[in-house]
Design a protein around this motif. Structure first.
Motif, PDB file in Angstrom:
ATOM      1  N   GLY A 180      60.683  49.588  63.189  1.00  0.00           N
ATOM      2  CA  GLY A 180      61.779  50.369  62.621  1.00  0.00           C
ATOM      3  C   GLY A 180      61.940  50.224  61.128  1.00  0.00           C
ATOM      4  N   GLU A 181      61.155  49.332  60.516  1.00  0.00           N
ATOM      5  CA  GLU A 181      61.197  49.239  59.049  1.00  0.00           C
ATOM      6  C   GLU A 181      60.782  50.575  58.440  1.00  0.00           C
ATOM      7  OE1 GLU A 181      59.578  46.236  55.605  1.00  0.00           O
ATOM      8  OE2 GLU A 181      58.207  46.707  57.236  1.00  0.00           O
ATOM      9  N   GLY A 182      59.715  51.135  58.998  1.00  0.00           N
ATOM     10  CA  GLY A 182      59.235  52.435  58.556  1.00  0.00           C
ATOM     11  C   GLY A 182      58.256  52.330  57.407  1.00  0.00           C
ATOM     12  N   ALA A 183      57.535  53.417  57.178  1.00  0.00           N
ATOM     13  CA  ALA A 183      56.536  53.483  56.117  1.00  0.00           C
ATOM     14  C   ALA A 183      56.115  54.930  55.913  1.00  0.00           C
ATOM     15  CB  ALA A 183      55.310  52.633  56.475  1.00  0.00           C
ATOM     16  N   ALA A 184      55.392  55.154  54.832  1.00  0.00           N
ATOM     17  CA  ALA A 184      54.791  56.468  54.564  1.00  0.00           C
ATOM     18  C   ALA A 184      53.351  56.251  54.128  1.00  0.00           C
ATOM     19  CB  ALA A 184      55.576  57.206  53.489  1.00  0.00           C
ATOM     20  N   TRP A 185      52.508  57.217  54.418  1.00  0.00           N
ATOM     21  CA  TRP A 185      51.107  57.165  54.030  1.00  0.00           C
ATOM     22  C   TRP A 185      50.794  58.410  53.221  1.00  0.00           C
ATOM     23  CZ3 TRP A 185      53.146  55.514  58.536  1.00  0.00           C
ATOM     24  CH2 TRP A 185      52.786  54.251  59.010  1.00  0.00           C
ATOM     25  N   VAL A 186      49.949  58.248  52.217  1.00  0.00           N
ATOM     26  CA  VAL A 186      49.528  59.374  51.388  1.00  0.00           C
ATOM     27  C   VAL A 186      48.050  59.634  51.647  1.00  0.00           C
ATOM     28  CG1 VAL A 186      49.244  60.227  49.033  1.00  0.00           C
ATOM     29  CG2 VAL A 186      51.236  58.812  49.610  1.00  0.00           C
ATOM     30  N   PHE A 187      47.722  60.900  51.843  1.00  0.00           N
ATOM     31  CA  PHE A 187      46.336  61.306  52.040  1.00  0.00           C
ATOM     32  C   PHE A 187      45.965  62.316  50.962  1.00  0.00           C
ATOM     33  CE2 PHE A 187      47.768  59.766  56.089  1.00  0.00           C
ATOM     34  CZ  PHE A 187      46.666  59.115  56.620  1.00  0.00           C
ATOM     35  N   VAL A 188      44.723  62.265  50.515  1.00  0.00           N
ATOM     36  CA  VAL A 188      44.226  63.203  49.518  1.00  0.00           C
ATOM     37  C   VAL A 188      42.944  63.855  50.045  1.00  0.00           C
ATOM     38  CG1 VAL A 188      45.250  61.987  47.555  1.00  0.00           C
ATOM     39  CG2 VAL A 188      42.954  61.398  48.293  1.00  0.00           C
ATOM     40  N   LEU A 204      47.406  51.804  50.125  1.00  0.00           N
ATOM     41  CA  LEU A 204      48.028  51.216  51.304  1.00  0.00           C
ATOM     42  C   LEU A 204      49.228  52.050  51.739  1.00  0.00           C
ATOM     43  CD1 LEU A 204      47.995  47.515  50.055  1.00  0.00           C
ATOM     44  CD2 LEU A 204      46.335  48.628  51.579  1.00  0.00           C
ATOM     45  N   LYS A 205      49.741  51.760  52.934  1.00  0.00           N
ATOM     46  CA  LYS A 205      50.969  52.432  53.352  1.00  0.00           C
ATOM     47  C   LYS A 205      52.080  52.021  52.387  1.00  0.00           C
ATOM     48  CE  LYS A 205      52.539  49.071  56.814  1.00  0.00           C
ATOM     49  NZ  LYS A 205      52.821  48.871  58.248  1.00  0.00           N
ATOM     50  N   LEU A 206      53.040  52.928  52.205  1.00  0.00           N
ATOM     51  CA  LEU A 206      54.139  52.698  51.276  1.00  0.00           C
ATOM     52  C   LEU A 206      55.376  52.250  52.042  1.00  0.00           C
ATOM     53  CD1 LEU A 206      53.703  55.874  49.049  1.00  0.00           C
ATOM     54  CD2 LEU A 206      52.790  53.565  48.662  1.00  0.00           C
ATOM     55  N   VAL A 207      55.913  51.100  51.656  1.00  0.00           N
ATOM     56  CA  VAL A 207      57.145  50.566  52.218  1.00  0.00           C
ATOM     57  C   VAL A 207      58.013  50.151  51.040  1.00  0.00           C
ATOM     58  CG1 VAL A 207      58.191  48.830  53.710  1.00  0.00           C
ATOM     59  CG2 VAL A 207      55.922  49.730  54.258  1.00  0.00           C
ATOM     60  N   GLY A 208      59.132  50.822  50.886  1.00  0.00           N
ATOM     61  CA  GLY A 208      60.011  50.538  49.762  1.00  0.00           C
ATOM     62  C   GLY A 208      60.724  49.215  49.897  1.00  0.00           C
ATOM     63  N   THR A 209      60.993  48.601  48.745  1.00  0.00           N
ATOM     64  CA  THR A 209      61.775  47.364  48.717  1.00  0.00           C
ATOM     65  C   THR A 209      63.258  47.712  48.605  1.00  0.00           C
ATOM     66  OG1 THR A 209      61.600  47.185  46.314  1.00  0.00           O
ATOM     67  CG2 THR A 209      59.890  46.095  47.635  1.00  0.00           C
ATOM     68  N   THR A 244      54.882  62.378  42.441  1.00  0.00           N
ATOM     69  CA  THR A 244      56.190  61.812  42.780  1.00  0.00           C
ATOM     70  C   THR A 244      56.445  62.094  44.255  1.00  0.00           C
ATOM     71  OG1 THR A 244      57.040  62.185  40.536  1.00  0.00           O
ATOM     72  CG2 THR A 244      58.665  61.785  42.268  1.00  0.00           C
ATOM     73  N   LEU A 245      56.791  61.046  44.991  1.00  0.00           N
ATOM     74  CA  LEU A 245      57.032  61.143  46.426  1.00  0.00           C
ATOM     75  C   LEU A 245      58.412  60.570  46.745  1.00  0.00           C
ATOM     76  CD1 LEU A 245      55.963  61.565  49.392  1.00  0.00           C
ATOM     77  CD2 LEU A 245      55.134  59.194  49.258  1.00  0.00           C
ATOM     78  N   ALA A 246      59.215  61.325  47.486  1.00  0.00           N
ATOM     79  CA  ALA A 246      60.506  60.841  47.988  1.00  0.00           C
ATOM     80  C   ALA A 246      60.325  60.515  49.471  1.00  0.00           C
ATOM     81  CB  ALA A 246      61.584  61.897  47.816  1.00  0.00           C
ATOM     82  N   VAL A 247      60.822  59.346  49.878  1.00  0.00           N
ATOM     83  CA  VAL A 247      60.716  58.900  51.266  1.00  0.00           C
ATOM     84  C   VAL A 247      62.115  58.545  51.763  1.00  0.00           C
ATOM     85  CG1 VAL A 247      59.736  57.171  52.823  1.00  0.00           C
ATOM     86  CG2 VAL A 247      58.373  58.017  50.891  1.00  0.00           C
ATOM     87  N   GLY A 248      62.608  59.301  52.735  1.00  0.00           N
ATOM     88  CA  GLY A 248      63.935  59.063  53.290  1.00  0.00           C
ATOM     89  C   GLY A 248      63.905  58.049  54.410  1.00  0.00           C
ATOM     90  N   GLY A 249      64.933  57.205  54.449  1.00  0.00           N
ATOM     91  CA  GLY A 249      65.110  56.214  55.503  1.00  0.00           C
ATOM     92  C   GLY A 249      66.526  56.295  56.027  1.00  0.00           C
ATOM     93  N   GLN A 302      56.804  51.896  43.685  1.00  0.00           N
ATOM     94  CA  GLN A 302      58.193  52.304  43.820  1.00  0.00           C
ATOM     95  C   GLN A 302      58.819  52.433  42.442  1.00  0.00           C
ATOM     96  OE1 GLN A 302      60.460  50.081  46.724  1.00  0.00           O
ATOM     97  NE2 GLN A 302      62.389  50.527  45.688  1.00  0.00           N
ATOM     98  N   GLN A 303      59.637  53.482  42.262  1.00  0.00           N
ATOM     99  CA  GLN A 303      60.354  53.680  41.007  1.00  0.00           C
ATOM    100  C   GLN A 303      61.842  53.414  41.243  1.00  0.00           C
ATOM    101  OE1 GLN A 303      60.730  57.718  39.200  1.00  0.00           O
ATOM    102  NE2 GLN A 303      59.753  56.732  37.459  1.00  0.00           N
ATOM    103  N   GLY A 304      62.334  52.304  40.723  1.00  0.00           N
ATOM    104  CA  GLY A 304      63.750  51.974  40.834  1.00  0.00           C
ATOM    105  C   GLY A 304      64.164  51.497  42.211  1.00  0.00           C
ATOM    106  N   SER A 305      65.469  51.409  42.383  1.00  0.00           N
ATOM    107  CA  SER A 305      66.077  50.974  43.638  1.00  0.00           C
ATOM    108  C   SER A 305      66.229  52.161  44.587  1.00  0.00           C
ATOM    109  CB  SER A 305      67.464  50.382  43.358  1.00  0.00           C
ATOM    110  OG  SER A 305      67.354  49.270  42.516  1.00  0.00           O
ATOM    111  N   PRO A 306      66.479  51.895  45.860  1.00  0.00           N
ATOM    112  CA  PRO A 306      66.740  52.997  46.783  1.00  0.00           C
ATOM    113  C   PRO A 306      67.943  53.815  46.303  1.00  0.00           C
ATOM    114  CG  PRO A 306      66.567  50.915  47.977  1.00  0.00           C
ATOM    115  CD  PRO A 306      66.559  50.592  46.524  1.00  0.00           C
TER     116      PRO A 306
END
Length: 168
Positions: A7-15, A27-32, A52-57, A79-83
């Protein structure tokens, strides 16, 4: 992948390369900065230039929700900045589920983040928060609610920004 890692969750980017083959970039992206199992990856939005990628949690902080911003520099995502967490819920701590939906303008400098369970002054449910980036800093611009909702309208369950970020 909002259920990744319990349930922590993650996002993956493909090109896609010039031959048409898709591969994972980094690697998979998991925000701090998450509080509890955030469900990161509930929604994602990519700016037109792909940098630029936005990831909602939507489950962050027991359902308040948040959105993380990642930027790519030379094929490396960070990651850019805080959530980003919108303000302005009424009636005490709200389980708004911010980040259920998110959308970025083409240049990646405007974000709309939806929270379908946000509580308004009229007692109806749902809102969108607009954030803007100036330089490297994101700040909340405004909370939006449509007029005359009837019942639990769930505004913010989905959203889309115009290319220039002036309409949502």
């Amino acid at each position: 992948g909002p259920a990744d890692n319990g349930g922590e969750g993650a996002a993956w980017v493909f090109v896609r390369d010039l031959s048409g083959v898709w591969s994972q970039e980094g690697l998979k992206l998991v925000g701090t900065g998450a509080t509890g199992n955030a469900g990161q990856g509930q929604s994602c939005a990519l700016a037109a230039d792909g940098n630029t990628l936005a990831v909602g949690g939507s489950e962050d902080n027991a359902g308040i929700g948040a959105t993380w911003i990642f930027v790519r520099v030379v094929a490396v995502w960070s990651q850019q900045g805080s959530p980003l967490i919108g303000t302005g819920d009424f009636g005490g701590p709200s389980v708004a589920h911010q980040g259920t939906a998110c959308s970025l303008s083409a240049d990646g400098n405007t974000l709309a983040a939806g929270g379908p369970d946000a509580v308004s002054v009229s007692g109806t449910f749902g809102a969108l928060w607009i954030f803007a980036r100036v330089g490297l800093v994101w700040s909340e611009e405004q909370r939006l609610e449509g007029s005359s909702p009837v019942g639990n309208s769930k505004q913010g369950c989905a959203c889309s920004l115009s290319t220039d970020g002036s309409k949502v």
